[in-house]
Design an enzyme around this catalytic site. Structure first.
Site, PDB file in Angstrom:
ATOM      1  N   LYS A  54       0.837  -1.212   0.000  1.00 23.68           N
ATOM      2  CA  LYS A  54       0.000   0.000   0.000  1.00 23.68           C
ATOM      3  C   LYS A  54       0.862   1.247   0.000  1.00 23.68           C
ATOM      4  CE  LYS A  54      -3.863  -2.195   2.342  1.00 23.68           C
ATOM      5  NZ  LYS A  54      -4.427  -2.603   3.629  1.00 23.68           N
ATOM      6  N   GLN A  98      -4.957  -1.288   9.683  1.00 22.71           N
ATOM      7  CA  GLN A  98      -4.905  -2.642   9.101  1.00 22.71           C
ATOM      8  C   GLN A  98      -5.559  -3.656  10.043  1.00 22.71           C
ATOM      9  OE1 GLN A  98      -3.813  -3.359   5.988  1.00 22.71           O
ATOM     10  NE2 GLN A  98      -4.253  -5.527   6.243  1.00 22.71           N
ATOM     11  N   ASP A 121     -11.355   3.048   4.186  1.00 22.78           N
ATOM     12  CA  ASP A 121     -11.816   1.658   4.151  1.00 22.78           C
ATOM     13  C   ASP A 121     -13.342   1.576   4.051  1.00 22.78           C
ATOM     14  OD1 ASP A 121      -9.942  -0.416   4.173  1.00 22.78           O
ATOM     15  OD2 ASP A 121      -9.446  -0.087   6.295  1.00 22.78           O
TER      16      ASP A 121
HETATM   17  N1  GUN Z   1      -7.242  -6.600   6.144  1.00 23.86           N
HETATM   18  C1  GUN Z   1      -7.625  -7.329   5.062  1.00 23.86           C
HETATM   19  N2  GUN Z   1      -8.303  -6.567   4.188  1.00 23.86           N
HETATM   20  C2  GUN Z   1      -8.358  -5.336   4.720  1.00 23.86           C
HETATM   21  C3  GUN Z   1      -8.914  -4.109   4.258  1.00 23.86           C
HETATM   22  O1  GUN Z   1      -9.523  -3.987   3.198  1.00 23.86           O
HETATM   23  N3  GUN Z   1      -8.748  -3.052   5.104  1.00 23.86           N
HETATM   24  C4  GUN Z   1      -8.105  -3.161   6.293  1.00 23.86           C
HETATM   25  N4  GUN Z   1      -8.018  -2.073   7.042  1.00 23.86           N
HETATM   26  N5  GUN Z   1      -7.570  -4.274   6.736  1.00 23.86           N
HETATM   27  C5  GUN Z   1      -7.700  -5.347   5.948  1.00 23.86           C
END
Ligand code: GUN
Length: 305
Positions: A54, A98, A121
């Site tokens: 990311k 996350q 998100d």
């Molecule tokens: N862990 C797995 N997928 C995601 C996501 O789309 N966002 C976040 N914050 N954590 C994740």
């Protein structure tokens, strides 16, 4: 018949190019650089890989990336303090914590402490409510990416029968809302659904998000249907041989059995190279959208739901 392969990698490159264009315009016309903050608690290896990826892609499209890595035993108060600081930081337009968080931390509490306007998100209850009532919101990245590919392939989705397999807050539920907002007839199926094969056979669109390797066989798929495979599962691949330590090599597969489904479907996303790359592209898109909204500027077209 062999299905058209929906190339998520190529699609994601297009989305990222659009994002980069908007970022350049924001910098040149307004002197603004969108910023995305990612918070990682602990050392879950999969999460570390995602977070690194990311950060790299955020910088590649010209945005600022802020990474906050916290110890696995970070207290809830300390984590909430980090989120609060990011909420108040004018350089930060998007915040992502996350998941999964270590067990001693309350994910709902932490997610709901994020400023909804910065919740890239789309997990905050305000954004969930806005999406559910068809109002402007931040939309979860994986469902948004899946929707973009469906719209790209079909144009209008109006009147189509869509079956979403899985009812998670991250994928299944928001995916169903998005399809409903696009005038699909939506069924959410899950582990307790009766006559699941027959339910799936009625679908013009199948979105599989259950987290079970190759669960959907080709004979569940209506001929010509579009299959969006959200699953990312690692399975043993003895045909690839063994690693140096003697362990069996592995490979990634989705929630659908690709070989048999591709024989029946009209279009299908591969794993890897389907939904996965779109998820991060949509995170970047959401960050630009959040930045534009925060500044009262017109938001990018084609990058939102
Ligand atoms: N862990 C797995 N997928 C995601 C996501 O789309 N966002 C976040 N914050 N954590 C994740």
């Amino acid at each position: 018949m062999t299905a058209t392969v929906i190339d998520g990698k190529a699609f994601a490159e297009k989305v990222r190019a659009q994002v980069a264009q908007h970022v350049t315009a924001l910098k040149e016309k307004h002197g603004i650089t969108p910023g995305l903050a990612v918070v990682l608690v602990g050392e879950d290896p999969a999460s570390q890989v995602y977070v690194r990826s990311k950060g790299k892609m955020t910088v590649e499209v010209g945005m600022n990336s802020y990474e906050h890595k916290l110890e696995a035993d970070t207290s809830e108060a300390d984590l909430l303090a980090v989120v609060d600081k990011l909420n108040r930081d004018p350089e930060v337009h998007g915040i992502l914590v996350q998941l999964p968080l270590p067990k001693h931390l309350d994910s709902d509490l932490v997610i709901n402490s994020i400023d909804p306007a910065k919740d890239v998100d789309g997990f905050h209850i305000s954004n969930v409510g806005l999406l559910g009532t068809g109002q402007k919101s931040m939309v979860p990245c994986t469902p948004l990416g899946s929707l973009m590919m469906l719209r790209g392939h079909h144009g209008s989705l109006s009147g189509m029968n869509a079956v979403v397999l899985g009812r998670s807050n991250i994928v299944g539920k928001p995916m169903a809302q998005l399809l409903l907002n696009d005038s699909c007839t939506v069924t959410i199926a899950h582990s307790r659904t009766k006559d699941l094969p027959d339910v799936v056979r009625r679908a013009d669109i199948v979105v599989a998000a259950v987290g079970r390797a190759q669960m959907v066989p080709g004979d569940w798929i209506k001929p010509g249907a579009t299959v969006i495979d959200v699953g990312i599962n690692r399975i043993d691949a003895p045909e690839k041989g063994t690693n140096e330590d003697g362990s069996v090599k592995t490979r990634l597969v989705g929630d659908v059995d690709y070989e048999s489904c591709a024989q029946v479907a009209g279009a299908i996303t591969p794993v890897p190279g389907g939904v996965g790359p779109m998820t991060i592209a949509c995170l970047l898109a959401n960050t630009v959208t959040a930045c534009c909204r925060a500044k009262g500027l017109p938001e990018p077209e084609g990058l939102t739901a």
